[in-house]
Design a protein around this motif. Sequence first.
Motif, PDB file in Angstrom:
ATOM      1  N   PHE A   5      38.579  23.920  32.460  1.00  0.00           N
ATOM      2  CA  PHE A   5      38.551  25.311  32.935  1.00  0.00           C
ATOM      3  C   PHE A   5      39.458  25.442  34.153  1.00  0.00           C
ATOM      4  O   PHE A   5      39.255  24.753  35.155  1.00  0.00           O
ATOM      5  CB  PHE A   5      37.122  25.709  33.294  1.00  0.00           C
ATOM      6  CG  PHE A   5      36.213  25.699  32.105  1.00  0.00           C
ATOM      7  CD1 PHE A   5      36.413  26.593  31.068  1.00  0.00           C
ATOM      8  CD2 PHE A   5      35.174  24.789  32.009  1.00  0.00           C
ATOM      9  CE1 PHE A   5      35.584  26.575  29.957  1.00  0.00           C
ATOM     10  CE2 PHE A   5      34.348  24.770  30.898  1.00  0.00           C
ATOM     11  CZ  PHE A   5      34.551  25.669  29.866  1.00  0.00           C
ATOM     12  N   THR A  41      39.811  27.604  36.424  1.00  0.00           N
ATOM     13  CA  THR A  41      39.318  28.127  37.699  1.00  0.00           C
ATOM     14  C   THR A  41      38.363  27.158  38.386  1.00  0.00           C
ATOM     15  O   THR A  41      37.953  27.389  39.507  1.00  0.00           O
ATOM     16  CB  THR A  41      38.574  29.453  37.478  1.00  0.00           C
ATOM     17  OG1 THR A  41      37.591  29.263  36.443  1.00  0.00           O
ATOM     18  CG2 THR A  41      39.515  30.552  37.053  1.00  0.00           C
ATOM     19  N   GLY A  93      28.929  22.321  31.926  1.00  0.00           N
ATOM     20  CA  GLY A  93      27.861  22.644  30.995  1.00  0.00           C
ATOM     21  C   GLY A  93      26.616  23.141  31.726  1.00  0.00           C
ATOM     22  O   GLY A  93      25.995  24.116  31.324  1.00  0.00           O
ATOM     23  N   LYS A 148      26.596  24.241  34.915  1.00  0.00           N
ATOM     24  CA  LYS A 148      26.983  25.416  35.693  1.00  0.00           C
ATOM     25  C   LYS A 148      26.981  26.678  34.828  1.00  0.00           C
ATOM     26  O   LYS A 148      26.396  27.693  35.186  1.00  0.00           O
ATOM     27  CB  LYS A 148      28.397  25.181  36.228  1.00  0.00           C
ATOM     28  CG  LYS A 148      28.588  25.480  37.685  1.00  0.00           C
ATOM     29  CD  LYS A 148      30.010  25.137  38.091  1.00  0.00           C
ATOM     30  CE  LYS A 148      30.643  26.314  38.811  1.00  0.00           C
ATOM     31  NZ  LYS A 148      30.062  26.623  40.113  1.00  0.00           N
ATOM     32  N   LEU A 149      27.638  26.582  33.671  1.00  0.00           N
ATOM     33  CA  LEU A 149      27.757  27.757  32.809  1.00  0.00           C
ATOM     34  C   LEU A 149      26.410  28.194  32.257  1.00  0.00           C
ATOM     35  O   LEU A 149      26.181  29.349  31.981  1.00  0.00           O
ATOM     36  CB  LEU A 149      28.707  27.464  31.641  1.00  0.00           C
ATOM     37  CG  LEU A 149      30.152  27.243  32.017  1.00  0.00           C
ATOM     38  CD1 LEU A 149      30.966  26.868  30.798  1.00  0.00           C
ATOM     39  CD2 LEU A 149      30.729  28.505  32.632  1.00  0.00           C
ATOM     40  N   ASN A 150      25.506  27.209  32.097  1.00  0.00           N
ATOM     41  CA  ASN A 150      24.202  27.567  31.572  1.00  0.00           C
ATOM     42  C   ASN A 150      23.221  27.941  32.665  1.00  0.00           C
ATOM     43  O   ASN A 150      22.060  28.214  32.396  1.00  0.00           O
ATOM     44  CB  ASN A 150      23.638  26.408  30.744  1.00  0.00           C
ATOM     45  CG  ASN A 150      24.286  26.359  29.385  1.00  0.00           C
ATOM     46  OD1 ASN A 150      24.104  27.251  28.595  1.00  0.00           O
ATOM     47  ND2 ASN A 150      25.079  25.333  29.130  1.00  0.00           N
ATOM     48  N   GLY A 151      23.715  27.914  33.918  1.00  0.00           N
ATOM     49  CA  GLY A 151      22.854  28.310  35.015  1.00  0.00           C
ATOM     50  C   GLY A 151      21.708  27.338  35.260  1.00  0.00           C
ATOM     51  O   GLY A 151      20.633  27.735  35.687  1.00  0.00           O
ATOM     52  N   ARG A 190      33.245  15.971  30.495  1.00  0.00           N
ATOM     53  CA  ARG A 190      32.514  17.227  30.472  1.00  0.00           C
ATOM     54  C   ARG A 190      31.515  17.240  29.313  1.00  0.00           C
ATOM     55  O   ARG A 190      30.389  17.705  29.446  1.00  0.00           O
ATOM     56  CB  ARG A 190      33.523  18.369  30.311  1.00  0.00           C
ATOM     57  CG  ARG A 190      32.927  19.738  30.296  1.00  0.00           C
ATOM     58  CD  ARG A 190      34.024  20.782  30.294  1.00  0.00           C
ATOM     59  NE  ARG A 190      34.772  20.759  29.041  1.00  0.00           N
ATOM     60  CZ  ARG A 190      35.906  21.441  28.838  1.00  0.00           C
ATOM     61  NH1 ARG A 190      36.421  22.170  29.788  1.00  0.00           N
ATOM     62  NH2 ARG A 190      36.520  21.373  27.676  1.00  0.00           N
ATOM     63  N   PHE A 211      26.157  16.141  29.500  1.00  0.00           N
ATOM     64  CA  PHE A 211      24.868  16.563  28.951  1.00  0.00           C
ATOM     65  C   PHE A 211      24.106  15.401  28.306  1.00  0.00           C
ATOM     66  O   PHE A 211      23.032  15.600  27.770  1.00  0.00           O
ATOM     67  CB  PHE A 211      25.082  17.649  27.890  1.00  0.00           C
ATOM     68  CG  PHE A 211      24.946  19.035  28.416  1.00  0.00           C
ATOM     69  CD1 PHE A 211      23.888  19.383  29.239  1.00  0.00           C
ATOM     70  CD2 PHE A 211      25.862  20.029  28.058  1.00  0.00           C
ATOM     71  CE1 PHE A 211      23.751  20.683  29.707  1.00  0.00           C
ATOM     72  CE2 PHE A 211      25.729  21.321  28.530  1.00  0.00           C
ATOM     73  CZ  PHE A 211      24.673  21.641  29.365  1.00  0.00           C
TER      74      PHE A 211
END
Lengths: 303, 260, 283
Positions: B104, B106, B116, B118-121, B169, B173
């Motif tokens: 990514f 940014t 993984g 971060k994007l899923n909170g 990345r 998980f």
Amino acid sequence: MDQTNILIEKKEKEVLVDHFTGRKYKDRLFLSAVIFFSLITISFVFLIIGAMVLKGYHQINWSFFTQVAPDTFTAMMAKSSGQLIPGGIVNGITGSLYLVGLASLIAIPFGVLIGIYLYENSKKRYAAVIRDITDVLQGVPSIVVGLIVYLWVVVHITHGYSVLAGSVALSIMMLPLIIRSTEESLKMIPDTLKEAAIALGTPYYKVILRVLIPTSFSGLVTGILLAVSRILGETAPLMLTTLGNPAINWNITKPVSAVPLLIWQFYNDPNMVDLIWSSTLFLMGFVLILNLLSKWIAAKRRF
Amino acid sequence: MNEINTTTKPSILSIEDLSIAYDIDKYAVRNVSAKIEKNAITAIMGPSGCGKTTLLRAINRMHELYPNISTKGQIKLYDENIYDMSTIKLRRKIGMVFQRPNPFPTLSIYENVIAGYKLNGIHMKRSERDEIVETSLRDVTLWDEVKNSLHKKGTFLSGGQQQRLCVARALAFKPDVILLDEPTSALDPVSTAKIEDLLVELKKQYTIVLVTHNMSQAARISDNSMFMYLGELIEYEDTKTIFTKPKDPRTEGYLTGKFG
Amino acid sequence: MNSDKILKYVLFIASLLILLIAGGMIYSLFRGAIPSFHQFGWKFLISSKWDPTQGREQYGALLFIAGTLFTSILALVIALPMAFSTSLFIGEYFRNTRMAAIVSTFVDLLAGIPSIIYGLWGFYVLRPFIVSIGLSPQGYGIFTSGLILAIMIIPYATSLSNTTIMMVPNELKEAAYSLGATRLEVIWNVILPNARSGITASYVLAFGRALGETLAVTMLIGNANIIPTGLFSTGNTMASVIANQFGEASGLQLSSLIEIGLLLFVITTIINAVGKFIIKKMA
């Protein structure tokens, strides 16, 4: 190399000489014409901005930014005694900020959402229709937008010229610009980036919020800045919706002034002529800065 | 039928009579059945358009992103049909690495590894995050190269490093299976060798499924190999057997370079 | 309902706003124009009487339509050589050079100048200049308005043209050069035929811009309610009459102004649709 050149030259001298020099001459002539007309095109920028700077700089002072526009009598008195016209355009500046701010508040969220919608559903017929209608809206003359918003807001909602009406008119003009720039900058993001996020088990709305929007952020900002710079100088739709106001006003249902409206007012009042150029200089400076800023951001961005 | 059972070794994934069609009657994958061995590298080979990428993407349901797709049959992860699981849960158990490195832009290197989460909170303590980042990067042998620049953007790395970052990345998980879609096709030979070594190392902890158009790569690193042709699974054997004694003339033709 | 679904609905509902605005515009324009249409019918389009005097009110749009078309066509004719040259300058002769970048920045700046500033410059600089060279006693009229409009639309005509000129494949140009063609011959025989529809579309869209321009024209055309008789004749345009009279208008006059707004909306939409259609066919 040399030998072939000599050969060609000989040949030219023998047969082609007249024909070829004629063509060469035409070629040169055309290039000169292209350069000449291009110079004329860019010379207008110098002529227009130059006129503004020369005629406007001496009225730019502290009070220009801190005081409201003078009434015509004060201006006449000052002029007849050979002084600078007192007062400034602070009612116009605050009004412009108010109108453009409120318009952005309406247009940016909707514009970005609709832009995302078009990007997400690019293959659907309905989306194609929305895209076409957005293009139609972008082509609607600003005076017609003003007329419509007069019928909607001035007549039916605020029962008089108002900040709200002016902002709605400006937001309708901003909306198509933001929608298209949002869609275009999202389209530039490679699909694999979206897939990478999805493959990590990310819910789709988070893919949009946390990957697509941040990645295309500078593109979105560029589009928004350009849209703001476009509407900052709009005058005609404001004449039909907010009219103008000699004082600073923060009431959303009351008329407000704006820098371009003040310019129009100064233009129509022979006593105020001296204030025209300083106001246009200010307006142009503002528009110019936004333009350059958006160019700079666009040049820096990767997607 | 392609009811080929390679080994009696423990399997983790079981593909059962899977067919995938674009539009009506245009099959990308047709009646494929196979069991994927645990802690091994399984390579899927075949000429372009044979359905190998679609099959791979079907394993974590990424193929559903294509429009008008219909899927029949099932894939079981252990004993659970993946088509009954939520895609979100599934994709955290079965990670994916793509053809071109796609960190990514940014996010920093550090943030990319835990993207993984971060994007899923999913919120974690700093120490937990640090640990996941370090182990994942160590697993892909990138730690020593980037430990001093963890907070720089991932896009500043070389192509090979970026691809290893993308593997990290997927590892973050702790998935059961990692799918790789021609992961070295955009890389130079040196970076390719590094990724191959890495995969052989990783199979101790993970199950790896790899799509490749590079036969020598399959021969070098895979334990089992599938050969697909026109959407069908033609042959599925352990790699040594398929390369030395292919049963089907089409497999032999492909491996000897007659088509592909 | 999960968040993905919610997002889908939010996006869809937002998209309805576009339909609402466009539908509302058409509805309001038609509704507002009804009294005028009842009174004058189709004669509104061919009558050039515009008389707001109480008791003998009569309105027709012809002179405004004529003024709008004259100024816009003139603008297009004047803008043509400049926009064409500038797009060749940026897209072909000096393509990807610093010079092209500078010229292109200036063209963008030209697009960024607000209409009212063009109007003022036209009024205080261009108009006296036209008087001083003896073209016209007052300096107002079709010619001055057309000239200022031309400057305003140059950027619109240029930007799309130069992208399409740049899109002409290099192989084609090289093929022509290899046959001994000069640059001019390559431009004329290779670039123009290949970029033709893009260039045409850019002029059509620029023309659409000119039709709707308001204040710059209002300040220069003279606002005389007559059908223009020549280049230096005064006149009035659809946008200008709305800007000038809307504030004080009511009743039948207001309705007639709205009908002019409707006409302007329809004409610009058609012109823009034609431009977009040419672009779509090209892609």
